[in-house]
Design an enzyme around this catalytic site. Structure first.
Site, PDB file in Angstrom:
ATOM      1  N   LYS A   1       0.836  -1.198   0.000  1.00 15.56           N
ATOM      2  CA  LYS A   1       0.000   0.000   0.000  1.00 15.56           C
ATOM      3  C   LYS A   1       0.882   1.265   0.000  1.00 15.56           C
ATOM      4  O   LYS A   1       2.095   1.181   0.218  1.00 15.56           O
ATOM      5  CB  LYS A   1      -0.916  -0.033   1.231  1.00 15.56           C
ATOM      6  CG  LYS A   1      -1.874  -1.246   1.264  1.00 15.56           C
ATOM      7  CD  LYS A   1      -2.781  -1.158   2.495  1.00 15.56           C
ATOM      8  CE  LYS A   1      -3.505  -2.460   2.773  1.00 15.56           C
ATOM      9  NZ  LYS A   1      -4.342  -2.366   3.996  1.00 15.56           N
TER      10      LYS A   1
ATOM     11  N   GLU B   1      -9.465 -10.420  -7.344  1.00 14.12           N
ATOM     12  CA  GLU B   1      -8.498  -9.325  -7.205  1.00 14.12           C
ATOM     13  C   GLU B   1      -7.448  -9.371  -8.316  1.00 14.12           C
ATOM     14  O   GLU B   1      -7.067  -8.320  -8.853  1.00 14.12           O
ATOM     15  CB  GLU B   1      -7.854  -9.376  -5.818  1.00 14.12           C
ATOM     16  CG  GLU B   1      -8.859  -9.001  -4.719  1.00 14.12           C
ATOM     17  CD  GLU B   1      -8.382  -9.247  -3.296  1.00 14.12           C
ATOM     18  OE1 GLU B   1      -9.135  -8.913  -2.373  1.00 14.12           O
ATOM     19  OE2 GLU B   1      -7.260  -9.777  -3.100  1.00 14.12           O
TER      20      GLU B   1
ATOM     21  N   ARG C   1      -1.107 -14.871   3.951  1.00 14.21           N
ATOM     22  CA  ARG C   1      -1.770 -14.178   5.069  1.00 14.21           C
ATOM     23  C   ARG C   1      -0.990 -14.364   6.372  1.00 14.21           C
ATOM     24  O   ARG C   1      -0.957 -13.475   7.212  1.00 14.21           O
ATOM     25  CB  ARG C   1      -3.205 -14.699   5.242  1.00 14.21           C
ATOM     26  CG  ARG C   1      -4.123 -14.448   4.053  1.00 14.21           C
ATOM     27  CD  ARG C   1      -4.701 -13.066   4.023  1.00 14.21           C
ATOM     28  NE  ARG C   1      -5.536 -12.773   5.173  1.00 14.21           N
ATOM     29  CZ  ARG C   1      -6.272 -11.657   5.303  1.00 14.21           C
ATOM     30  NH1 ARG C   1      -6.278 -10.752   4.330  1.00 14.21           N
ATOM     31  NH2 ARG C   1      -6.981 -11.454   6.377  1.00 14.21           N
TER      32      ARG C   1
ATOM     33  N   THR D   1      -4.704  -8.282  10.753  1.00 13.33           N
ATOM     34  CA  THR D   1      -5.088  -6.981  10.192  1.00 13.33           C
ATOM     35  C   THR D   1      -4.593  -5.822  11.055  1.00 13.33           C
ATOM     36  O   THR D   1      -4.046  -4.841  10.537  1.00 13.33           O
ATOM     37  CB  THR D   1      -6.626  -6.916  10.066  1.00 13.33           C
ATOM     38  OG1 THR D   1      -7.049  -7.978   9.206  1.00 13.33           O
ATOM     39  CG2 THR D   1      -7.081  -5.577   9.499  1.00 13.33           C
TER      40      THR D   1
ATOM     41  N   PHE E   1     -15.011   2.783   8.235  1.00 13.05           N
ATOM     42  CA  PHE E   1     -13.704   3.241   7.761  1.00 13.05           C
ATOM     43  C   PHE E   1     -13.535   3.144   6.242  1.00 13.05           C
ATOM     44  O   PHE E   1     -12.471   3.458   5.715  1.00 13.05           O
ATOM     45  CB  PHE E   1     -12.580   2.456   8.463  1.00 13.05           C
ATOM     46  CG  PHE E   1     -12.690   0.957   8.329  1.00 13.05           C
ATOM     47  CD1 PHE E   1     -12.234   0.305   7.199  1.00 13.05           C
ATOM     48  CD2 PHE E   1     -13.276   0.194   9.342  1.00 13.05           C
ATOM     49  CE1 PHE E   1     -12.337  -1.070   7.064  1.00 13.05           C
ATOM     50  CE2 PHE E   1     -13.383  -1.198   9.218  1.00 13.05           C
ATOM     51  CZ  PHE E   1     -12.913  -1.816   8.077  1.00 13.05           C
TER      52      PHE E   1
ATOM     53  N   ASN F   1      -1.341  -0.360   7.624  1.00  5.64           N
ATOM     54  CA  ASN F   1      -0.751  -1.690   7.850  1.00  5.64           C
ATOM     55  C   ASN F   1       0.006  -2.233   6.641  1.00  5.64           C
ATOM     56  O   ASN F   1       0.269  -3.415   6.547  1.00  5.64           O
ATOM     57  CB  ASN F   1      -1.804  -2.666   8.390  1.00  5.64           C
ATOM     58  CG  ASN F   1      -2.938  -2.902   7.412  1.00  5.64           C
ATOM     59  OD1 ASN F   1      -2.885  -2.436   6.274  1.00  5.64           O
ATOM     60  ND2 ASN F   1      -3.952  -3.633   7.839  1.00  5.64           N
TER      61      ASN F   1
ATOM     62  N   ARG G   1       3.418  -7.236   9.134  1.00  6.31           N
ATOM     63  CA  ARG G   1       2.781  -6.152   9.903  1.00  6.31           C
ATOM     64  C   ARG G   1       3.310  -6.098  11.331  1.00  6.31           C
ATOM     65  O   ARG G   1       3.454  -5.020  11.907  1.00  6.31           O
ATOM     66  CB  ARG G   1       1.260  -6.339   9.892  1.00  6.31           C
ATOM     67  CG  ARG G   1       0.622  -6.003   8.544  1.00  6.31           C
ATOM     68  CD  ARG G   1      -0.828  -6.450   8.512  1.00  6.31           C
ATOM     69  NE  ARG G   1      -1.531  -6.056   7.294  1.00  6.31           N
ATOM     70  CZ  ARG G   1      -2.681  -6.592   6.906  1.00  6.31           C
ATOM     71  NH1 ARG G   1      -3.249  -7.551   7.619  1.00  6.31           N
ATOM     72  NH2 ARG G   1      -3.265  -6.174   5.791  1.00  6.31           N
TER      73      ARG G   1
ATOM     74  N   HIS H   1      -1.527  -5.577   1.530  1.00  2.73           N
ATOM     75  CA  HIS H   1      -2.782  -6.295   1.321  1.00  2.73           C
ATOM     76  C   HIS H   1      -2.481  -7.695   0.809  1.00  2.73           C
ATOM     77  O   HIS H   1      -1.558  -7.881   0.016  1.00  2.73           O
ATOM     78  CB  HIS H   1      -3.645  -5.577   0.273  1.00  2.73           C
ATOM     79  CG  HIS H   1      -4.810  -6.411  -0.181  1.00  2.73           C
ATOM     80  ND1 HIS H   1      -5.999  -6.462   0.506  1.00  2.73           N
ATOM     81  CD2 HIS H   1      -4.937  -7.288  -1.216  1.00  2.73           C
ATOM     82  CE1 HIS H   1      -6.814  -7.317  -0.099  1.00  2.73           C
ATOM     83  NE2 HIS H   1      -6.196  -7.829  -1.147  1.00  2.73           N
TER      84      HIS H   1
ATOM     85  N   TYR I   1     -12.070  -2.793  -2.553  1.00  2.00           N
ATOM     86  CA  TYR I   1     -12.562  -3.013  -1.188  1.00  2.00           C
ATOM     87  C   TYR I   1     -14.087  -3.115  -1.112  1.00  2.00           C
ATOM     88  O   TYR I   1     -14.662  -2.870  -0.044  1.00  2.00           O
ATOM     89  CB  TYR I   1     -12.057  -1.900  -0.269  1.00  2.00           C
ATOM     90  CG  TYR I   1     -10.624  -2.086   0.208  1.00  2.00           C
ATOM     91  CD1 TYR I   1     -10.224  -3.268   0.832  1.00  2.00           C
ATOM     92  CD2 TYR I   1      -9.683  -1.069   0.067  1.00  2.00           C
ATOM     93  CE1 TYR I   1      -8.927  -3.445   1.284  1.00  2.00           C
ATOM     94  CE2 TYR I   1      -8.371  -1.231   0.525  1.00  2.00           C
ATOM     95  CZ  TYR I   1      -8.009  -2.423   1.141  1.00  2.00           C
ATOM     96  OH  TYR I   1      -6.720  -2.588   1.605  1.00  2.00           O
TER      97      TYR I   1
END
Ligand code: DAT
Ligand code: MG
Length: 151
Positions: free
Chosen positions: A11, A128, A87, A93, A59, A114, A104, A117, A51
């Site tokens: 990100k 995606e 993951r 998260t 948010f 964070n 993270r 993705h 998203y």
């Protein structure tokens, strides 16, 4: 080996903080194979598409503003179990809850910043990858390391 593909993105915070190589190296050293990569500034409309599952969350608007605020490194990584294990490499998260040793956990503090993705399942991975990449942007190649990674 049962190969699968996951969509992974660094990100804007990860890019601005100079963490591109650090993040890529964790997937690369694990033994996963990079099959697509590009750097793009997504529009807000595109961020909302990415998203869409979260559009009812409070948010959502700030999240989409953030994702479209600067360059994102969009990637597709391939390997056995890459969706689920990706993951794990990424961590929870909320970086306050991510274990040390995860991306993270080691490199982020705030949930809204964070840095990375990763697709959360086979269906979202497919969606995606199709959203971010054209079919011709995905490479098919065998790596010399494969026989040393999978036997
Ligand atoms: P993940 O990125 O781990 O798949 P998610 O899909 O639930 O998490 O949410 C997408 C992103 O939205 C997440 O990476 C950061 C942001 N986010 C999630 N929960 C949040 C919260 N409670 N407050 C602010 N941002 C949040
Ligand atoms: Mg998610």
């Amino acid at each position: 080996a049962e190969m699968e593909r996951s969509f992974i993105a660094i990100k804007p915070d990860g890019v601005q903080r100079g963490l591109i190589a650090e993040i890529i190296s964790r997937f690369e050293r694990k033994g996963f194979k990079l099959v697509a990569i590009k750097i793009v500034i997504p529009s807000k409309d595109f961020a909302q598409k990415h998203y869409h599952d979260l559009k009812e969350r409070p948010f959502f608007n700030g999240l989409c503003d953030f994702l479209s605020s600067g360059p994102v490194v969009a990637m597709v990584w391939e390997g056995e179990g890459v969706i689920k294990y990706g993951r794990k490499l990424i961590g929870a998260t909320d970086p306050q809850k991510s274990e040390p040793g995860t991306i993270r956990g080691d490199l982020a503090v705030g949930v809204g910043r964070n840095i990375i993705h990763g697709s959360d399942g086979p269906e979202t991975a497919k969606d995606e990858i199709n959203l971010w990449f054209k079919p011709e942007e995905l490479t098919n190649y065998s790596s010399n390391a494969e026989k040393w990674i999978y036997g």
